[in-house]
Design an enzyme around this catalytic site. Structure first.
Site, mmCIF file in Angstrom:
data_model
loop_
_atom_site.group_PDB
_atom_site.id
_atom_site.type_symbol
_atom_site.label_atom_id
_atom_site.label_comp_id
_atom_site.label_asym_id
_atom_site.label_seq_id
_atom_site.Cartn_x
_atom_site.Cartn_y
_atom_site.Cartn_z
ATOM 1 N N ASP A 1 40.167 29.328 35.137
ATOM 2 C CA ASP A 1 41.060 30.617 34.967
ATOM 3 C C ASP A 1 41.947 30.448 34.040
ATOM 4 O O ASP A 1 42.107 29.283 33.475
ATOM 5 C CB ASP A 1 41.759 30.438 36.072
ATOM 6 C CG ASP A 1 42.344 31.745 36.197
ATOM 7 O OD1 ASP A 1 42.495 32.561 35.314
ATOM 8 O OD2 ASP A 1 42.596 32.306 37.501
ATOM 9 N N HIS B 1 34.673 40.730 36.965
ATOM 10 C CA HIS B 1 35.917 40.766 36.944
ATOM 11 C C HIS B 1 35.980 40.297 35.415
ATOM 12 O O HIS B 1 36.708 41.763 34.176
ATOM 13 C CB HIS B 1 36.980 39.363 37.449
ATOM 14 C CG HIS B 1 37.964 39.658 37.054
ATOM 15 N ND1 HIS B 1 38.611 40.779 37.430
ATOM 16 C CD2 HIS B 1 38.343 38.765 36.541
ATOM 17 C CE1 HIS B 1 40.442 40.065 36.380
ATOM 18 N NE2 HIS B 1 40.369 39.463 36.474
HETATM 19 C C1 HEM Z 1 39.549 36.551 33.319
HETATM 20 C C2 HEM Z 1 40.402 35.412 37.712
HETATM 21 C C3 HEM Z 1 43.822 38.544 37.961
HETATM 22 C C4 HEM Z 1 42.854 39.973 33.390
HETATM 23 C C5 HEM Z 1 39.462 35.644 34.504
HETATM 24 C C6 HEM Z 1 38.827 34.523 34.763
HETATM 25 C C7 HEM Z 1 38.275 34.723 35.920
HETATM 26 C C8 HEM Z 1 39.692 35.601 36.428
HETATM 27 C C9 HEM Z 1 38.273 32.945 36.763
HETATM 28 C C10 HEM Z 1 37.163 34.227 33.463
HETATM 29 C C11 HEM Z 1 38.658 33.263 32.769
HETATM 30 C C12 HEM Z 1 38.835 33.564 32.246
HETATM 31 O O1 HEM Z 1 38.621 34.270 30.679
HETATM 32 O O2 HEM Z 1 39.793 32.991 32.046
HETATM 33 C C13 HEM Z 1 41.472 35.969 38.066
HETATM 34 C C14 HEM Z 1 41.673 35.764 39.469
HETATM 35 C C15 HEM Z 1 42.258 36.685 39.553
HETATM 36 C C16 HEM Z 1 43.030 37.378 38.864
HETATM 37 C C17 HEM Z 1 41.575 34.931 40.292
HETATM 38 C C18 HEM Z 1 43.484 37.038 40.793
HETATM 39 C C19 HEM Z 1 43.941 36.464 41.325
HETATM 40 C C20 HEM Z 1 44.068 39.456 36.975
HETATM 41 C C21 HEM Z 1 44.686 40.265 36.261
HETATM 42 C C22 HEM Z 1 44.286 40.630 35.300
HETATM 43 C C23 HEM Z 1 42.683 39.722 34.779
HETATM 44 C C24 HEM Z 1 45.587 41.018 37.710
HETATM 45 C C25 HEM Z 1 44.819 41.927 34.579
HETATM 46 C C26 HEM Z 1 45.301 42.852 35.068
HETATM 47 C C27 HEM Z 1 41.496 39.221 32.349
HETATM 48 C C28 HEM Z 1 41.286 38.525 31.297
HETATM 49 C C29 HEM Z 1 40.622 37.813 31.401
HETATM 50 C C30 HEM Z 1 40.376 37.686 33.329
HETATM 51 C C31 HEM Z 1 42.288 39.582 30.340
HETATM 52 C C32 HEM Z 1 39.493 37.918 30.536
HETATM 53 C C33 HEM Z 1 38.407 38.751 30.348
HETATM 54 C C34 HEM Z 1 37.262 38.513 29.132
HETATM 55 O O3 HEM Z 1 37.150 37.954 29.179
HETATM 56 O O4 HEM Z 1 37.339 39.262 28.296
HETATM 57 N N1 HEM Z 1 40.358 35.941 35.678
HETATM 58 N N2 HEM Z 1 42.362 37.323 37.253
HETATM 59 N N3 HEM Z 1 42.929 38.792 35.804
HETATM 60 N N4 HEM Z 1 41.308 38.137 33.848
HETATM 61 FE FE1 HEM Z 1 41.515 37.911 35.565
#
Ligand code: HEM
Length: 392
Positions: A211, A303
């Protein structure tokens, strides 16, 4: 401990005690003086254009502490509180006790301590400063929100991060007691990341996912995405904003999903964190790739696809911490303290959150239970008090 474990691996458990003893003789544990010197050397700079605790690689331990000012508080109370905190934080980050510290020994190892101060709308109002429009609760996201008041907005926020839980606990206590006549704690969210990952390497959250991979280049070309500039209120230039969302995880349901479903939910592999379209952790995801049936390889509701910026300004710095506060029926006391820094949350963060609320496979396993927004004060220059420009 590293020495003992590597000794055991080589020699077999039967002679554990003997091996441990022999190794201890070969490679003596660092003396308390050496450990103290290393911990002391880790002091981070307090003074500067920006506050500490945003650009640094997040250390392993954190406490997010929201405060409510006492009802009768006025602008002078805010000024006194920020004066006390400025001095306290400067001392603690340098490894010194606060002025009223009864156990300055607990402050002696700063362990990369950073303390970052945020303020809510009431503080800005009491100080007589201009409130940015975005300094207000986020819009509701009824599709997903199960918000509890207990984790709601506050008047002030401290983000306390360090490599040592003792350092965090001590800083939290001193910074809470030193302003006890002015403000009370509203909530505390403790969080952790992996201490064994190197700096700059994304963490694994408690769903097991890597993450924090895709981030804007906030120390380079994308710095404007992070810091309030000339288009913001003068008192906040060099500051930022922080969104703190407490997001519970339904780990029992997650355990029932197979690995393919879990990888599909994000669009990335669990082992390497690479996109499911191939490559390594750092490879760009191919959002257009299709399988033999013509479906997108990265699911339409994955996601990472839904969170991906559809315009350059829809980006922010994510700096989350895991939490695990014990066992409860559905595992809802485990999750992520989701923390995002950006110059303007209404413009940068909200469109992404809205998309995720409308469709995101991850919503099957995650539930936001808390939400708060704070303005992050600019850094204090030499001789300055945090937030003093609010009173100009
Ligand atoms: C990407 C997990 C909540 C925004 C990711 C990734 C994971 C992840 C595993 C892919 C790896 C990375 O690029 O970091 C989670 C989990 C969440 C959560 C477990 C809640 C428990 C959120 C929330 C937001 C968010 C609330 C914003 C409103 C993003 C963004 C990316 C991302 C902007 C990158 C997307 C891209 O590839 O351009 N998240 N996330 N995430 N997450 Fe989350």
């Amino acid at each position: 401990r590293t020495v003992l474990l590597s000794g055991l691996a080589g020699a077999g458990a039967g002679v554990a005690a003997g091996v441990g003893g022999a190794l201890a003789a070969e490679r003596p544990a660092p003396s308390p003086d050496t450990r103290l010197a290393a911990g002391r050397a880790s002091a981070r700079a307090f003074r500067g254009t920006h506050q500490a605790g945003i650009l640094e690689a997040p250390p392993a331990q954190a406490a997010f502490v929201a405060f409510d000012l006492h009802e009768q508080a006025d602008g002078d109370a805010v000024r006194r509180l920020l004066t006390v905190w400025t001095d306290d934080i400067e001392r603690l980050m340098a490894g010194r006790g606060t002025l009223t510290d009864l156990e300055p020994e607990l402050a002696a190892v700063p362990a990369s301590l950073t303390v970052t101060v945020g303020v809510g709308p009431r503080v800005v109002e009491l100080a007589g400063a201009e409130r940015p429009d975005w300094l207000a609760p986020l819009p509701a996201f009824p599709e997903i929100d199960a918000l509890e008041d207990a984790w709601g907005e506050g008047d002030l926020l401290l983000q306390i991060c360090a490599e040592s839980p003792t350092t965090v606990a001590h800083a939290q206590r001193r910074l809470t007691t030193s302003v006890a006549d002015l403000a009370s704690v509203r909530w505390v969210q403790r969080g952790f990341r992996e201490p064994f990952e190197g700096p700059g390497i994304p963490m694994r959250n408690l769903l097991g996912q890597v993450d924090g991979t895709v981030q804007p280049d906030v120390t380079g070309l994308d710095a404007d995405l992070l810091w309030v500039g000339a288009d913001g209120p003068a008192w906040l230039r060099g500051g930022s904003s922080v969104v703190v969302r407490r997001i519970g995880m339904r780990l029992d349901a997650w355990d029932r999903a197979d690995r393919a479903a879990r990888e599909n939910a994000i669009g990335r592999r669990l082992d390497t964190g690479a996109p499911v379209t191939g490559g390594t952790l750092d490879s760009a995801a191919d959002l257009e790739a299709t399988d033999e049936l013509g479906f997108h390889v990265i699911d339409d509701a994955a996601h990472m696809r839904r969170a991906h910026a559809t315009a350059p300004h829809e980006r922010f710095l994510r700096r989350p911490y895991s939490y695990d506060d014990g066992v409860e029926g559905g595992g809802m006391r485990t999750g992520l303290v989701f923390v995002a820094f950006q110059a303007d949350p209404a413009r940068q963060f909200v469109p992404v959150q809205r998309r995720l609320a409308q469709a995101d496979l991850l919503n099957l396993w995650t539930v936001p239970v808390g939400s708060a927004v704070f303005a992050v004060l600019p850094g204090a220059g030499s001789g300055e008090v945090l937030g003093q420009a609010m009173f100009a």
